[in-house]
Design a protein around this motif. Structure first.
Motif, PDB file in Angstrom:
ATOM      1  N   GLU A 294     -25.728 -83.682-101.100  1.00  0.00           N
ATOM      2  CA  GLU A 294     -25.387 -83.365-102.490  1.00  0.00           C
ATOM      3  C   GLU A 294     -24.329 -84.344-102.962  1.00  0.00           C
ATOM      4  OE1 GLU A 294     -25.758 -78.515-102.055  1.00  0.00           O
ATOM      5  OE2 GLU A 294     -23.796 -79.435-102.168  1.00  0.00           O
ATOM      6  N   GLU A 295     -24.404 -84.720-104.220  1.00  0.00           N
ATOM      7  CA  GLU A 295     -23.406 -85.650-104.761  1.00  0.00           C
ATOM      8  C   GLU A 295     -22.070 -84.975-105.010  1.00  0.00           C
ATOM      9  OE1 GLU A 295     -24.437 -88.336-107.879  1.00  0.00           O
ATOM     10  OE2 GLU A 295     -26.490 -88.511-107.160  1.00  0.00           O
ATOM     11  N   ASN A 296     -22.092 -83.718-105.419  1.00  0.00           N
ATOM     12  CA  ASN A 296     -20.861 -83.025-105.761  1.00  0.00           C
ATOM     13  C   ASN A 296     -20.537 -81.925-104.767  1.00  0.00           C
ATOM     14  OD1 ASN A 296     -20.488 -84.504-108.194  1.00  0.00           O
ATOM     15  ND2 ASN A 296     -22.031 -83.226-109.160  1.00  0.00           N
ATOM     16  N   ALA A 297     -19.331 -81.963-104.261  1.00  0.00           N
ATOM     17  CA  ALA A 297     -18.863 -80.911-103.362  1.00  0.00           C
ATOM     18  C   ALA A 297     -18.499 -79.683-104.197  1.00  0.00           C
ATOM     19  CB  ALA A 297     -17.640 -81.402-102.596  1.00  0.00           C
ATOM     20  N   PRO A 298     -18.539 -78.512-103.588  1.00  0.00           N
ATOM     21  CA  PRO A 298     -18.193 -77.311-104.342  1.00  0.00           C
ATOM     22  C   PRO A 298     -16.709 -77.262-104.690  1.00  0.00           C
ATOM     23  CG  PRO A 298     -18.525 -76.763-102.046  1.00  0.00           C
ATOM     24  CD  PRO A 298     -18.917 -78.203-102.220  1.00  0.00           C
ATOM     25  N   ASP A 299     -16.433 -76.700-105.812  1.00  0.00           N
ATOM     26  CA  ASP A 299     -15.068 -76.477-106.273  1.00  0.00           C
ATOM     27  C   ASP A 299     -14.715 -75.031-105.967  1.00  0.00           C
ATOM     28  OD1 ASP A 299     -13.367 -75.531-108.944  1.00  0.00           O
ATOM     29  OD2 ASP A 299     -12.815 -77.497-108.156  1.00  0.00           O
ATOM     30  N   ALA A 300     -13.459 -74.726-105.783  1.00  0.00           N
ATOM     31  CA  ALA A 300     -13.028 -73.365-105.488  1.00  0.00           C
ATOM     32  C   ALA A 300     -13.451 -72.380-106.576  1.00  0.00           C
ATOM     33  CB  ALA A 300     -11.518 -73.319-105.304  1.00  0.00           C
ATOM     34  N   LEU A 301     -13.600 -72.843-107.796  1.00  0.00           N
ATOM     35  CA  LEU A 301     -13.957 -71.960-108.902  1.00  0.00           C
ATOM     36  C   LEU A 301     -15.453 -71.993-109.236  1.00  0.00           C
ATOM     37  CD1 LEU A 301     -10.913 -72.607-111.233  1.00  0.00           C
ATOM     38  CD2 LEU A 301     -11.248 -70.779-109.574  1.00  0.00           C
ATOM     39  N   ASP A 302     -16.237 -72.628-108.371  1.00  0.00           N
ATOM     40  CA  ASP A 302     -17.679 -72.701-108.586  1.00  0.00           C
ATOM     41  C   ASP A 302     -18.313 -71.360-108.214  1.00  0.00           C
ATOM     42  OD1 ASP A 302     -20.379 -73.303-108.708  1.00  0.00           O
ATOM     43  OD2 ASP A 302     -20.144 -75.251-107.722  1.00  0.00           O
ATOM     44  N   ARG A 303     -18.736 -70.634-109.199  1.00  0.00           N
ATOM     45  CA  ARG A 303     -19.269 -69.276-109.018  1.00  0.00           C
ATOM     46  C   ARG A 303     -20.521 -69.249-108.136  1.00  0.00           C
ATOM     47  NH1 ARG A 303     -19.918 -65.435-114.045  1.00  0.00           N
ATOM     48  NH2 ARG A 303     -18.156 -64.382-113.127  1.00  0.00           N
ATOM     49  N   ASP A 304     -21.309 -70.311-108.173  1.00  0.00           N
ATOM     50  CA  ASP A 304     -22.584 -70.336-107.468  1.00  0.00           C
ATOM     51  C   ASP A 304     -22.482 -70.756-106.004  1.00  0.00           C
ATOM     52  OD1 ASP A 304     -23.846 -69.586-109.857  1.00  0.00           O
ATOM     53  OD2 ASP A 304     -24.023 -71.683-110.493  1.00  0.00           O
ATOM     54  N   ARG A 305     -21.295 -71.030-105.537  1.00  0.00           N
ATOM     55  CA  ARG A 305     -21.106 -71.450-104.141  1.00  0.00           C
ATOM     56  C   ARG A 305     -20.405 -70.337-103.366  1.00  0.00           C
ATOM     57  NH1 ARG A 305     -22.076 -77.094-103.198  1.00  0.00           N
ATOM     58  NH2 ARG A 305     -22.758 -77.925-105.171  1.00  0.00           N
ATOM     59  N   GLY A 306     -20.748 -70.204-102.098  1.00  0.00           N
ATOM     60  CA  GLY A 306     -20.144 -69.182-101.246  1.00  0.00           C
ATOM     61  C   GLY A 306     -18.812 -69.624-100.669  1.00  0.00           C
ATOM     62  N   TRP A 307     -18.100 -68.648-100.110  1.00  0.00           N
ATOM     63  CA  TRP A 307     -16.799 -68.910 -99.491  1.00  0.00           C
ATOM     64  C   TRP A 307     -16.890 -69.977 -98.407  1.00  0.00           C
ATOM     65  CZ3 TRP A 307     -11.861 -67.291-100.319  1.00  0.00           C
ATOM     66  CH2 TRP A 307     -11.670 -66.274-101.247  1.00  0.00           C
ATOM     67  N   GLY A 308     -17.863 -69.840 -97.549  1.00  0.00           N
ATOM     68  CA  GLY A 308     -17.985 -70.778 -96.433  1.00  0.00           C
ATOM     69  C   GLY A 308     -18.145 -72.213 -96.886  1.00  0.00           C
ATOM     70  N   GLU A 309     -18.982 -72.415 -97.873  1.00  0.00           N
ATOM     71  CA  GLU A 309     -19.228 -73.768 -98.378  1.00  0.00           C
ATOM     72  C   GLU A 309     -17.983 -74.343 -99.055  1.00  0.00           C
ATOM     73  OE1 GLU A 309     -22.850 -76.051-100.657  1.00  0.00           O
ATOM     74  OE2 GLU A 309     -22.498 -73.947-101.129  1.00  0.00           O
ATOM     75  N   VAL A 310     -17.310 -73.504 -99.835  1.00  0.00           N
ATOM     76  CA  VAL A 310     -16.092 -73.951-100.527  1.00  0.00           C
ATOM     77  C   VAL A 310     -14.997 -74.301 -99.513  1.00  0.00           C
ATOM     78  CG1 VAL A 310     -14.206 -73.182-102.029  1.00  0.00           C
ATOM     79  CG2 VAL A 310     -16.578 -72.747-102.689  1.00  0.00           C
ATOM     80  N   LEU A 311     -14.814 -73.441 -98.516  1.00  0.00           N
ATOM     81  CA  LEU A 311     -13.770 -73.692 -97.519  1.00  0.00           C
ATOM     82  C   LEU A 311     -14.109 -74.861 -96.609  1.00  0.00           C
ATOM     83  CD1 LEU A 311     -12.710 -70.046 -96.629  1.00  0.00           C
ATOM     84  CD2 LEU A 311     -11.649 -71.639 -98.249  1.00  0.00           C
ATOM     85  N   LEU A 312     -15.380 -75.030 -96.289  1.00  0.00           N
ATOM     86  CA  LEU A 312     -15.803 -76.188 -95.496  1.00  0.00           C
ATOM     87  C   LEU A 312     -15.487 -77.483 -96.251  1.00  0.00           C
ATOM     88  CD1 LEU A 312     -17.260 -77.499 -93.089  1.00  0.00           C
ATOM     89  CD2 LEU A 312     -19.396 -77.232 -94.384  1.00  0.00           C
ATOM     90  N   ALA A 313     -15.836 -77.527 -97.519  1.00  0.00           N
ATOM     91  CA  ALA A 313     -15.560 -78.723 -98.323  1.00  0.00           C
ATOM     92  C   ALA A 313     -14.060 -79.005 -98.387  1.00  0.00           C
ATOM     93  CB  ALA A 313     -16.129 -78.564 -99.730  1.00  0.00           C
ATOM     94  N   ALA A 314     -13.262 -77.954 -98.570  1.00  0.00           N
ATOM     95  CA  ALA A 314     -11.809 -78.134 -98.653  1.00  0.00           C
ATOM     96  C   ALA A 314     -11.239 -78.634 -97.329  1.00  0.00           C
ATOM     97  CB  ALA A 314     -11.144 -76.822 -99.061  1.00  0.00           C
ATOM     98  N   ALA A 315     -11.737 -78.096 -96.221  1.00  0.00           N
ATOM     99  CA  ALA A 315     -11.243 -78.516 -94.911  1.00  0.00           C
ATOM    100  C   ALA A 315     -11.592 -79.982 -94.629  1.00  0.00           C
ATOM    101  CB  ALA A 315     -11.826 -77.618 -93.822  1.00  0.00           C
ATOM    102  N   ILE A 316     -12.810 -80.359 -94.933  1.00  0.00           N
ATOM    103  CA  ILE A 316     -13.229 -81.749 -94.712  1.00  0.00           C
ATOM    104  C   ILE A 316     -12.426 -82.689 -95.606  1.00  0.00           C
ATOM    105  CG2 ILE A 316     -15.147 -83.382 -94.971  1.00  0.00           C
ATOM    106  CD1 ILE A 316     -17.005 -81.019 -94.167  1.00  0.00           C
TER     107      ILE A 316
END
Length: 102
Positions: A43-65
């Motif tokens: 995917e070109e865009n990583a999830p944002d913390a306020l992205d309603r359509d993304r789950g916790w795991g995906e948001v936290l994974l992106a933030a950790a990376i």
């Protein structure tokens, strides 16, 4: 001029250089994160913390990376700049409080 005085002046003179290196490192880290996220999730865009359509795991994974990449790039850029200053002047550019050597 004593070594301590030279070190204090160099620390002040290094601040703008350090700022420019940090800015460049941040830009480099952003590009590295985009490439890494694309390789991991295709995917070109990583999830944002306020992205309603993304789950916790995906948001936290992106933030950790993103955090890990930023920390590694920033440390590499800061260390490289300090080593270059030390090679050219014989003085480590940081003060003892910020982790420098005496």
């Amino acid at each position: 001029m004593s070594k301590k005085q030279k070190k204090q002046k160099l620390s002040l003179a290094y601040k703008p250089v350090g700022f420019a290196l940090s800015w460049a490192g941040g830009s480099l880290a952003g590009l590295a994160f985009q490439k890494t996220w694309m390789a991991i999730r295709h995917e070109e865009n990583a999830p944002d913390a306020l992205d309603r359509d993304r789950g916790w795991g995906e948001v936290l994974l992106a933030a950790a990376i993103q955090g890990a990449i930023f920390a590694v790039v920033r440390s590499a850029v800061d260390r490289s700049g300090a080593k270059a200053i030390e090679r050219s002047t014989g003085v480590w550019p940081a003060t003892a409080k910020s982790g420098g050597r005496d």
